[in-house]
Design an enzyme around this catalytic site. Sequence first.
Site, PDB file in Angstrom:
ATOM      1  N   LYS A  28       0.819  -1.210   0.000  1.00 14.96           N
ATOM      2  CA  LYS A  28       0.000   0.000   0.000  1.00 14.96           C
ATOM      3  C   LYS A  28       0.855   1.263   0.000  1.00 14.96           C
ATOM      4  O   LYS A  28       2.067   1.227   0.210  1.00 14.96           O
ATOM      5  CB  LYS A  28      -0.966  -0.024   1.186  1.00 14.96           C
ATOM      6  N   ARG A  74      -3.158 -10.239   5.199  1.00 16.03           N
ATOM      7  CA  ARG A  74      -3.558 -10.342   3.789  1.00 16.03           C
ATOM      8  C   ARG A  74      -2.436  -9.747   2.936  1.00 16.03           C
ATOM      9  O   ARG A  74      -2.142  -8.557   3.045  1.00 16.03           O
ATOM     10  CB  ARG A  74      -4.871  -9.590   3.567  1.00 16.03           C
TER      11      ARG A  74
END
Length: 283
Positions: free
Chosen positions: A227, A262
């Site tokens: 991210k 995740r």
Amino acid sequence: MNTRIWQAGRFEIALDKPKIMGIVNLTPDSLSDGGTYSQNVSIALAHAEQLLKDGADILDIGGESTRPGSDGVSLEEEWARVQQVLAEVAKWNVPVSLDTRHTAIMEKALAQGGVDIINDVAALSDEGAVALLAQQPTTGMCLMHMQGLPKTMQLNPQYQDVVEEVARYLKARAAECVQAGIDPERITLDPGFGFGKNLQHNITLIQHLPELMDATGFPLLIGISRKSMIGELTGEQDAAKRVHGSVAAALATVARGAQIIRVHDVKATADALKVWEALGVSA
């Protein structure tokens, strides 16, 4: 002390050790691997199979990008992207998660069979989602916090106390599920890193994960992999090259009690966790 269990469809997932959820993006516009695995079903299945070989415990399959600034897709398009892959992976005897925020897609997938978990960035806030899941006896779910919508959520996120506000929202969403008759053992929560949060918000949440877990009382599923916060901290603009920073962030969350992580880079994460465990590192 009894091992905590996540009831996930056909599976009871023991959370005595961190579990890895491998990401299978079937979208052409995903932040870090858009288009790579959405070209055809065979490519997507080969990727999913490799994630399992690399150490994934769960496969998370999604057909709509929710990256910052993204536009939604039609329900028809989202279902077309995931239908065949879900049908094939359902035969593999592995926990299968569907990443969607739309009740209609959840309903189609659950009717088709083989989906064990609904992973929803909107925390089952779409009309009818909670009622649908309440009708399922064992389907697991992950309820995520998001401030705003993907299109605009990163423009100027604001909080008075990010930990308290995220905890309050997630507790409320979980409470609605329990009140609808959903077994608490089916529920996990996700603070939603990068979903309506700036870098400092994300850092603060990681630093206070134990307080967040204490406040909510549910296992935490963490998604930080590749991210923008990793890019901001490392200076790496290419999301696909944020592997090392992503692994470090994953370990930082595990050190603070995260039970499911995740990730895109399953082998790197699995290897790091093996070393971590062997060395007896604790929070």
